[in-house]
Design a protein around this motif. Structure first.
Motif, PDB file in Angstrom:
ATOM      1  N   PRO A 148      -2.838  -4.843   1.463  1.00 26.38           N
ATOM      2  CA  PRO A 148      -1.409  -5.111   1.652  1.00 26.38           C
ATOM      3  C   PRO A 148      -0.714  -5.446   0.339  1.00 26.38           C
ATOM      4  O   PRO A 148       0.466  -5.152   0.166  1.00 26.38           O
ATOM      5  CB  PRO A 148      -1.390  -6.302   2.612  1.00 26.38           C
ATOM      6  N   CYS A 152       1.644  -2.167   0.183  1.00 26.77           N
ATOM      7  CA  CYS A 152       2.967  -2.522   0.718  1.00 26.77           C
ATOM      8  C   CYS A 152       3.869  -2.798  -0.477  1.00 26.77           C
ATOM      9  O   CYS A 152       3.510  -3.583  -1.357  1.00 26.77           O
ATOM     10  CB  CYS A 152       2.881  -3.753   1.619  1.00 26.77           C
ATOM     11  N   GLY A 159       3.106  -7.448   7.656  1.00 23.22           N
ATOM     12  CA  GLY A 159       4.006  -6.301   7.697  1.00 23.22           C
ATOM     13  C   GLY A 159       3.867  -5.600   9.022  1.00 23.22           C
ATOM     14  O   GLY A 159       3.168  -6.097   9.894  1.00 23.22           O
ATOM     15  N   PRO A 160       4.504  -4.453   9.185  1.00 21.22           N
ATOM     16  CA  PRO A 160       5.414  -3.853   8.222  1.00 21.22           C
ATOM     17  C   PRO A 160       6.807  -4.462   8.338  1.00 21.22           C
ATOM     18  O   PRO A 160       7.136  -5.073   9.347  1.00 21.22           O
ATOM     19  CB  PRO A 160       5.462  -2.390   8.668  1.00 21.22           C
ATOM     20  N   SER A 164       9.981   0.346   7.649  1.00 25.60           N
ATOM     21  CA  SER A 164       8.913   1.332   7.855  1.00 25.60           C
ATOM     22  C   SER A 164       9.380   2.392   8.843  1.00 25.60           C
ATOM     23  O   SER A 164       9.726   2.078   9.977  1.00 25.60           O
ATOM     24  CB  SER A 164       7.675   0.616   8.409  1.00 25.60           C
ATOM     25  N   CYS A 169       7.439   4.349   3.562  1.00 24.49           N
ATOM     26  CA  CYS A 169       8.075   3.123   3.100  1.00 24.49           C
ATOM     27  C   CYS A 169       9.565   3.361   2.859  1.00 24.49           C
ATOM     28  O   CYS A 169       9.982   4.465   2.534  1.00 24.49           O
ATOM     29  CB  CYS A 169       7.403   2.711   1.793  1.00 24.49           C
ATOM     30  N   CYS A 177       3.786   3.925   4.212  1.00 24.11           N
ATOM     31  CA  CYS A 177       3.935   2.497   4.516  1.00 24.11           C
ATOM     32  C   CYS A 177       2.538   1.903   4.592  1.00 24.11           C
ATOM     33  O   CYS A 177       1.718   2.305   5.424  1.00 24.11           O
ATOM     34  CB  CYS A 177       4.672   2.302   5.838  1.00 24.11           C
ATOM     35  N   GLY A 178       2.253   0.954   3.715  1.00 27.78           N
ATOM     36  CA  GLY A 178       0.931   0.341   3.669  1.00 27.78           C
ATOM     37  C   GLY A 178       0.551  -0.281   4.998  1.00 27.78           C
ATOM     38  O   GLY A 178      -0.592  -0.186   5.444  1.00 27.78           O
ATOM     39  N   TRP A 179       1.524  -0.898   5.642  1.00 24.61           N
ATOM     40  CA  TRP A 179       1.216  -1.565   6.908  1.00 24.61           C
ATOM     41  C   TRP A 179       1.011  -0.584   8.048  1.00 24.61           C
ATOM     42  O   TRP A 179       0.246  -0.855   8.966  1.00 24.61           O
ATOM     43  CB  TRP A 179       2.257  -2.630   7.236  1.00 24.61           C
TER      44      TRP A 179
ATOM     45  N   ASP C 127       5.781 -14.016   2.136  1.00 23.02           N
ATOM     46  CA  ASP C 127       6.610 -13.118   2.943  1.00 23.02           C
ATOM     47  C   ASP C 127       7.492 -13.923   3.896  1.00 23.02           C
ATOM     48  O   ASP C 127       7.455 -15.160   3.909  1.00 23.02           O
ATOM     49  CB  ASP C 127       5.748 -12.047   3.634  1.00 23.02           C
TER      50      ASP C 127
END
Lengths: 221, 106, 307
Positions: A148, A152, A159-160, A164, A169, A177-179, C127
């Motif tokens: 992540p 991300c 996430g995301p 996304s 992304c 999108c990494g998530w 986050d």
């Protein structure tokens, strides 16, 4: 591997402007694999620099060398017998290599011939992408083997984000999108339960944020 | 220097030709799709493009290198391409390297 | 009461809450903020002040909140994790609470690639969910993450955003559950144009009982024109605007489209009010704050309750 990319030849030419006797030094490690700083690239860069300088009426003498690795003292030291005969070294190894040469040869200016990009993988011939930020505290076992922090764009741990869309992304449709990747992988592994866990604030102490890092292995010393 | 295929013509070989005083270099490969080693001539085309890019950026001129494709039996075509390249390079004049090496006009 | 803000009280009293949004100006002149405040005063329970939205530099959210407060509007401070590390975030939380700002919305923020300063460093030390946990820790435990005591804990009614329409849909409710578990007192959703999809989402939310653990305020943004609808559909990530909605607004002449947009927003609010688990509405009239009174009035949301 560490993936790098050649600096524009104009930039290298401007760096070597004051010199007329140089070494162009490559590395047989990562940068050979990613075609940025191996023996072939040494030859091409040296030839291009010679041609350019001769056309300008200021020829330059270049010695071409490619070390096994620029990040290990044994190999770096192999340059010691002759490095003093040259005014500067253009290293096309990664930033670690350039710096290591500089540390070893304190009187010789070291010029970087490539830009060091990232720790990444070969997607296909001519295409590499980033995988690891070297944060120093790996969580890949929790995230389906997909990082992540790196994958991300916001390094989110939950996430995301709302950006996304259809697997890409918000910053660029070319960036997955990494998530989305994490969730797809967790699903494939039957471990979506890992998704719904709150993750504490990450300690970035082990990352560059904690200052320049070192690893000392007493058992090897 | 003998090479079995244009796929073995690396960038450095072409650049060395210029260092040795060539005003132009033509790389002649087999017809695309007919490479005995599958993609040798395709690789050559890419390398020629890279060399052209470098030559352009360092002021030698990217036009000085060209890739041609023909089959082994096309002697007439080969002659035509060679003539074309010769005219093309003649039009470009001597490489800046050769201008420098020759020294100022007396 | 966790924070004692007006928004918290309105929700606690079981009223259908109304919030709006005012974006601070791109300059140091307080006048635009004052002008916007006139449109929301007495028409909402609290008004969000955005934090450098779309990564474009604007007057700070805290300062914007103070301008609203001075004009008699309860502010809701948005805070993104894009620009500040945990040290700066905590410091601003303490500062904001000390200034009487008691509503907080935790966000990650649009990536800086969108703004004028795309060369900026991307902080993301923590986050949005971690910010939420952090704010809750300061408030409820009176402790910093180090375990040290907060001398005078900040008081915030803490929320975060949810986008029911972003991908992948299957974890949208799980992600909301994470926010609830982290301690979200309220949720403001992304603009809702696809009401059917939102209703399905709320069904999933209710199935997990999340609507009882947090107050969900449904996001509504009036469309100014068919052009705006098309632009948003195409350019705003995670924005779900069904073609049907665009057709409806495009069907009326250009000069009537703005009014049509208002009417459609009112229609959406009336429908959202009927959705079980929706506890309020968040009207995001982007650079169109003057329409908030009309939307609130036509939706039967005025006068706002005095609690």
């Amino acid at each position: 591997m560490i993936v790098g990319n050649a600096k524009p030849i104009e930039e290298v030419l401007s760096m070597i402007e004051p010199f007329d006797k140089l070494i162009v030094a490559g590395c047989n490690g990562c940068v050979t694999v990613c075609r940025a700083g191996g023996e072939k690239e040494v030859q091409i860069l040296a030839s291009a620099l010679r041609l350019a300088r001769e056309a300008q009426g200021r020829p330059v003498e270049i010695r071409e060398v490619t070390l096994e690795r620029q990040c290990d003292p044994e190999y770096v030291e192999l340059m010691r017998p002759y490095v003093g005969d040259y005014q500067a070294v253009v290293s096309i190894a990664c930033g670690a290599g350039v710096q290591f040469l500089a540390e070893h040869f304190s009187k010789t200016p070291l010029l970087p011939g490539i830009n060091t990009g990232f720790i990444g993988v070969t997607e296909k011939q001519g295409e590499w992408s980033e995988r690891c930020q070297a944060c120093g505290d790996c969580v890949l076992h929790l995230t389906g083997g997909i990082c992540p922090v790196t994958r991300c764009s916001k390094s989110l741990f939950h996430g995301p984000c709302g950006g996304s869309v259809e697997g890409h992304c918000e910053i660029d449709k070319e960036v997955p999108c990494g998530w989305q990747l994490i969730i797809d992988r967790l699903k494939a592994l039957g471990r979506l339960d890992l998704y719904e866990k709150l993750r504490p604030m990450k300690s970035w102490k082990t990352s560059r944020d904690g200052g320049p890092r070192r690893i000392v292995r007493e058992d090897l010393i | 220097m003998l090479v079995p295929c244009t796929g073995r013509v690396e960038e450095i070989l072409v650049l060395k030709a210029f260092e040795s005083g060539a005003d132009g270099v033509m790389v002649v490969g087999c017809m695309e799709g007919d490479c005995h080693y599958l993609v040798g001539n395709i690789q050559a085309r890419r390398r020629v493009a890279r060399v052209a890019d470098i030559l352009e950026k360092i002021g030698i001129g990217g036009q000085r290198v060209r890739m041609y494709n023909l089959s082994a039996g096309e002697g007439v075509n080969f002659a035509a391409f060679a003539n074309e390249m010769t005219e093309h390079v003649r039009g470009l004049g001597p490489s800046p390297i050769n201008v420098v090496r020759k020294g100022p006009k007396k | 009461m966790k924070a004692g803000s007006n928004l918290e009280k309105v929700l606690a009293a079981g009223h259908f809450a109304v919030t709006a949004e005012c974006g601070p100006p791109r300059g140091a002149d307080p006048e635009p903020m004052r002008k916007k405040s006139v449109h929301v005063k007495d028409n909402v329970d609290a008004c969000n002040v955005t934090d450098n939205q779309t990564s474009v530099v604007r007057m700070s959210s805290i300062a914007g909140c103070l301008h609203l407060q001075a004009a008699g509007v309860e502010p809701l401070m948005q805070m993104v994790t894009r620009d500040r590390n945990r040290i700066a975030l905590q410091s601003d939380l303490l500062g904001a609470s000390s200034l009487g700002i008691h509503n907080l919305l935790c966000l990650s923020g649009d990536h800086q690639a969108f703004g004028d300063d795309s060369q900026a460093k991307n902080v993301h030390d923590i986050d949005s969910i971690q910010l939420l946990q952090l704010a809750k820790m300061l408030r409820d435990d009176g402790k910093f993450p180090s375990g040290k005591e907060v001398k005078g804990p900040p008081k915030f009614f803490i929320g975060c955003a949810a986008n029911p329409f972003a991908d992948p849909y299957e974890i949208r409710v799980s992600r909301l559950a994470l926010k609830v578990a982290a301690g979200a007192d309220f949720i403001q959703t992304q603009c809702i144009y696809n009401l059917e999809k939102f209703e399905r989402y709320m069904q999933d939310v209710r199935n997990r009982g999340l609507h009882e653990q947090t107050a969900i305020l449904a996001g509504v943004t009036p469309l100014k024109s068919a052009g705006m609808a098309k632009f948003m559909k195409k350019n705003v990530a995670g924005m779900d605007i069904p073609d049907e909605v665009i057709k409806r607004i495009a069907a009326v002449p250009k000069e009537e489209q703005a009014q049509k947009g208002i009417d459609m927003a009112v229609e959406a609010i009336l429908r959202l009010r009927q959705v079980e688990g929706v506890r309020g509405v968040h009207i995001m009239a982007i650079e169109w704050e003057r329409k908030v009174p009309e939307i609130a009035k036509k939706s039967g949301l005025l006068p706002r309750p005095q609690v």
